[in-house]
Scaffold this motif. Structure first.
Motif, mmCIF file in Angstrom:
data_model
loop_
_atom_site.group_PDB
_atom_site.id
_atom_site.type_symbol
_atom_site.label_atom_id
_atom_site.label_comp_id
_atom_site.label_asym_id
_atom_site.label_seq_id
_atom_site.Cartn_x
_atom_site.Cartn_y
_atom_site.Cartn_z
ATOM 1 N N PHE A 73 0.833 -1.200 0.000
ATOM 2 C CA PHE A 73 0.000 0.000 0.000
ATOM 3 C C PHE A 73 0.872 1.256 0.000
ATOM 4 N N PRO A 74 0.573 2.259 -0.863
ATOM 5 C CA PRO A 74 1.406 3.472 -0.971
ATOM 6 C C PRO A 74 1.110 4.476 0.142
ATOM 7 N N THR A 75 1.557 4.152 1.341
ATOM 8 C CA THR A 75 1.245 4.973 2.514
ATOM 9 C C THR A 75 1.651 6.425 2.323
ATOM 10 N N LEU A 76 2.860 6.649 1.832
ATOM 11 C CA LEU A 76 3.364 8.011 1.696
ATOM 12 C C LEU A 76 2.541 8.818 0.703
ATOM 13 N N ALA A 77 2.170 8.208 -0.425
ATOM 14 C CA ALA A 77 1.398 8.922 -1.440
ATOM 15 C C ALA A 77 -0.017 9.214 -0.974
ATOM 16 N N VAL A 78 -0.555 8.364 -0.106
ATOM 17 C CA VAL A 78 -1.915 8.573 0.386
ATOM 18 C C VAL A 78 -1.946 9.588 1.526
ATOM 19 N N TYR A 79 -1.025 9.462 2.478
ATOM 20 C CA TYR A 79 -1.076 10.284 3.685
ATOM 21 C C TYR A 79 -0.027 11.390 3.742
ATOM 22 N N GLY A 80 0.935 11.388 2.789
ATOM 23 C CA GLY A 80 1.996 12.384 2.828
ATOM 24 C C GLY A 80 1.506 13.782 2.511
ATOM 25 N N ARG A 81 2.271 14.776 2.950
ATOM 26 C CA ARG A 81 1.892 16.174 2.708
ATOM 27 C C ARG A 81 1.858 16.479 1.215
ATOM 28 N N THR A 82 0.992 17.422 0.842
ATOM 29 C CA THR A 82 0.861 17.849 -0.550
ATOM 30 C C THR A 82 0.954 19.365 -0.623
ATOM 31 N N ASP A 83 1.151 19.888 -1.837
ATOM 32 C CA ASP A 83 1.262 21.335 -2.008
ATOM 33 C C ASP A 83 -0.058 22.058 -1.820
#
Length: 245
Positions: free
Chosen positions: A203-213
């Motif tokens: 599961f792409p944890t970072l892409a789902v829950y990581g900060r975004t611009d």
């Protein structure tokens, strides 16, 4: 003494009634087969081993990242990573914090109330169940839809074998819109830019829950084949950006 003709008539009636009962039972059986056969497999987006990269390197807040996510009460849906393939949309000013109340996805016929959901004792993302099993839930450890960062909404693809709220989620395509109504009366409108399926152990944890611009949305359900216990092996994740408010 009963006349012979009367006896024959009675026997004929019984045979006719028995035949009608058989026909009725056969008809009911065919109807059940027809109805159950109408439910096919949910749409399945592309299977990936990792998700889109987040725009700033994707540092996630550990306290906001569930260890797992649930498919049914006894199983947890998990978390994977996306890969934006398109140029970023024109930035939209974020909204103030306001909890979501409902969501609409016109292209797949979703129009449902939302409720907040949190983490279990072991840090896993809980799953909708009971009276709310077929409703979508907003993860209350994520930003509210329209705030900066990735807001996370989850829901079941099936519930005890029957289609649930996100049965058609895998059919979403770039450009589809998702509207989220908020408590303050505003609507956060998101545009899908990516959709994929990930093995639950990747599961792409970072892409789902990581900060975004900017303000983004993640919509998660289960997908893929079933294991021996009837649980889905993958997660479907839809990635969307705020485009108007």
């Amino acid at each position: 003494m009963t006349p012979q003709g009367s006896s024959r008539q009675g026997g004929g009636r019984r045979l006719m009634v028995a035949a009608l009962v058989v026909v009725a039972l056969l008809g009911a059986t065919l109807l059940v087969i027809s109805l159950t056969g109408q439910v096919g497999d949910p749409p399945q987006p592309e299977l990936r081993s990792q998700g889109p990269e987040v725009s700033d390197g994707g540092s996630a807040e550990p306290s906001a990242v569930p260890s797992t996510a649930a498919e049914e009460p006894d199983e947890e849906p998990q978390i994977a990573e996306p890969d934006p393939t398109e140029e970023a949309a024109t930035p939209v000013a974020p909204l103030d914090r306001s909890e979501p109340t409902s969501m609409t996805i016109p292209s797949i016929g979703v129009d449902e109330e939302l409720f907040p959901i949190g983490l279990g004792q072991n840090g896993e993302l809980l799953a909708p169940q009971g009276d709310r099993a077929n409703q979508p839930a907003w993860f209350d450890g994520s930003p509210t839809p329209g705030e900066n960062g990735p807001s996370v909404i989850e829901g079941h693809v099936t519930w005890h074998g029957d289609p649930s709220v996100f049965f058609e989620l895998g059919g979403l395509a770039p450009g589809d819109r998702i509207d989220v109504e908020r408590e303050d009366g505003t609507t956060a409108t998101f545009e899908v830019y990516d959709s994929a399926r990930y093995p639950k152990d990747e599961f792409p944890t970072l892409a789902v829950y990581g900060r975004t611009d900017g303000p983004e949305l993640r919509v998660i359900t289960c997908g893929g084949d079933l294991d021996a216990d009837g649980h889905h092996l993958d997660n479907t994740v839809v990635f969307a950006r705020l485009v108007q408010n």
